[in-house]
Design an enzyme around this catalytic site. Sequence first.
Site, PDB file in Angstrom:
ATOM      1  N   SER A 253       0.848  -1.178   0.000  1.00 57.51           N
ATOM      2  CA  SER A 253       0.000   0.000   0.000  1.00 57.51           C
ATOM      3  C   SER A 253       0.891   1.237   0.000  1.00 57.51           C
ATOM      4  O   SER A 253       2.102   1.141   0.150  1.00 57.51           O
ATOM      5  CB  SER A 253      -0.876   0.011   1.249  1.00 57.51           C
ATOM      6  OG  SER A 253      -0.058   0.258   2.380  1.00 57.51           O
ATOM      7  N   LYS A 254       0.244   2.380  -0.160  1.00 58.08           N
ATOM      8  CA  LYS A 254       1.008   3.630  -0.173  1.00 58.08           C
ATOM      9  C   LYS A 254       1.792   3.791   1.120  1.00 58.08           C
ATOM     10  O   LYS A 254       2.883   4.339   1.144  1.00 58.08           O
ATOM     11  CB  LYS A 254       0.070   4.822  -0.335  1.00 58.08           C
ATOM     12  CG  LYS A 254      -0.119   5.201  -1.782  1.00 58.08           C
ATOM     13  CD  LYS A 254      -0.689   6.586  -1.894  1.00 58.08           C
ATOM     14  CE  LYS A 254      -1.028   6.859  -3.351  1.00 58.08           C
ATOM     15  NZ  LYS A 254      -1.881   8.009  -3.511  1.00 58.08           N
ATOM     16  N   ARG A 255       1.180   3.308   2.201  1.00 57.65           N
ATOM     17  CA  ARG A 255       1.848   3.461   3.481  1.00 57.65           C
ATOM     18  C   ARG A 255       3.151   2.662   3.566  1.00 57.65           C
ATOM     19  O   ARG A 255       4.078   3.011   4.282  1.00 57.65           O
ATOM     20  CB  ARG A 255       0.902   3.054   4.617  1.00 57.65           C
ATOM     21  CG  ARG A 255       0.941   4.102   5.720  1.00 57.65           C
ATOM     22  CD  ARG A 255       0.185   3.728   6.938  1.00 57.65           C
ATOM     23  NE  ARG A 255      -1.132   3.173   6.638  1.00 57.65           N
ATOM     24  CZ  ARG A 255      -1.715   2.276   7.411  1.00 57.65           C
ATOM     25  NH1 ARG A 255      -1.109   1.851   8.500  1.00 57.65           N
ATOM     26  NH2 ARG A 255      -2.914   1.819   7.116  1.00 57.65           N
ATOM     27  N   GLY A 257       5.132   2.472   1.230  1.00 57.90           N
ATOM     28  CA  GLY A 257       6.115   3.058   0.326  1.00 57.90           C
ATOM     29  C   GLY A 257       5.832   2.777  -1.140  1.00 57.90           C
ATOM     30  O   GLY A 257       6.722   2.905  -1.974  1.00 57.90           O
TER      31      GLY A 257
END
Length: 489
Positions: A253-255, A257
């Site tokens: 996920s974006k979290r 990276g």
Amino acid sequence: MIISMNSEKNIVTRFAPSPTGMMHVGGIRTALYAWLWARKNKGTFILRIEDTDKEREVAGSADHIMAALGWLGIAYDEGPDIGGPHAPYLQSERLSLYRTYAETLIQKGFAYPDPYTDEELQQFREKADDEKRPFLFRDHRPETFGTWDGTKPLRFKTPIASYAWHDVARGDLSAGVEAVDDFILIKSDGYPTYNFAHIVDDIEMGVTHVMRGEEFISSTPKFLAVYEALGLTPPIFVTLPPILGPGGTKKLSKRDGAKDVLEYRDEGYLPEAIVNFLALLGWNPGTEKEIFSPEELIAEFDIARVQRSGAQLDTKKLDWINREHIRALSYEKQEEGITAHLPENIRELPTCTTNRIHSLVPIIVERIEKFSDVRTMAESGELGFFFSSPVLDAEKISFKGSIPTETRGHLETARTLLTDIADSDWDIAMIKDRIMSYADTLPKRGPALHPLRYALSGREQSPDPFTIASIIGRIDTLARIDTALGILA
Ligand code: GLU
């Protein structure tokens, strides 16, 4: 029923992104595998932009996708900006083609206009919910079909059938009769759905192998039903494994990276390293080899070795791969990468000459994983002393246990030995030879070498003093020794 897949013919693959935002590693990996397979087989690789969902479209996204592919060297043979025999390559410019196929399906009795209003559909849904059964449009399929004037959605008349198919990576797959409902082929805005448009395009463009993420497996029976209705053979399916976040359990996920691939460019990663890294993210070469040039990947890539299970994004591995690729670059390329990432405060120094940067290349290359590390090195003081005199701390000049007079003696000797070297002989071997022949006469080298290193770099850890002296030159070397002597006096 079992649908047989295309057998060997000229290999055509495609990358068919929707222009809905950033180009993350997952998308690029899909493009890469399709490209590698086409190149390996001397086939054709097509870029097609699937821009039929106008609400989700992000301006500039198609250009961004092309820029990302361009940077990575994933060159397509046909595409929106270069044209080709199947132009246009933007789905929004191919609407008449989808209409033609839709008409064919209508004529064959496989498509019909949806007669319901949104409210009516909502009522059907709610009723199904109340009765705790899945909503199926085909339960409400009208007895007779009206003519389609394009103002209502056009739906596919699904055969009540189960499907079995083969996926190169996932093996034999199947789905029961409930998997296919009367889905929309063309929306009331005139645009086709993804489910329909991509099939028409894959047929028209002669696509032989479809590589994409696993989110499309559940829709594959729909695709098979359309191929069957058209009397055509589907392409070969290769479902790529999901990319997992650092924990290895959840999708990236974006979290974790997940970022735009061009950010890697800006951070100083090499395109060939990203390509190498992504190739291994879901494909197993079957050997221990981990560093591949794009040419080697083309030679060795095989869809038969695309793995089934999730592939974990390991940025440490990416950094390692990048470092190996930086080391394999020509000296000139290394110098270019370093120069581009030197911070302004160093670049503007009069000592920051091409010559000096040139001589620093091996030292820097040994210490970085990506070119942006050059900036980090500079910020932590690992580079500044190569360009300007360091600020010295009197307490740190002497080797531990040495008293200042002793240190002075060593520095004065070093100064004399170095002064004797002619300008034309000033190189690392000569400097080292002179200094070491003195240091080796002492019980320990440290008391002589440490002050010299510190005088030249202002740091307790740095490359050896011979290297620094050879790079900063005779005059600066002697001046820095004098400064240290002055502080000790
Ligand atoms: N436009 C689809 C996407 O971006 C492409 C899927 C496919 O390759 O068929 O996800």
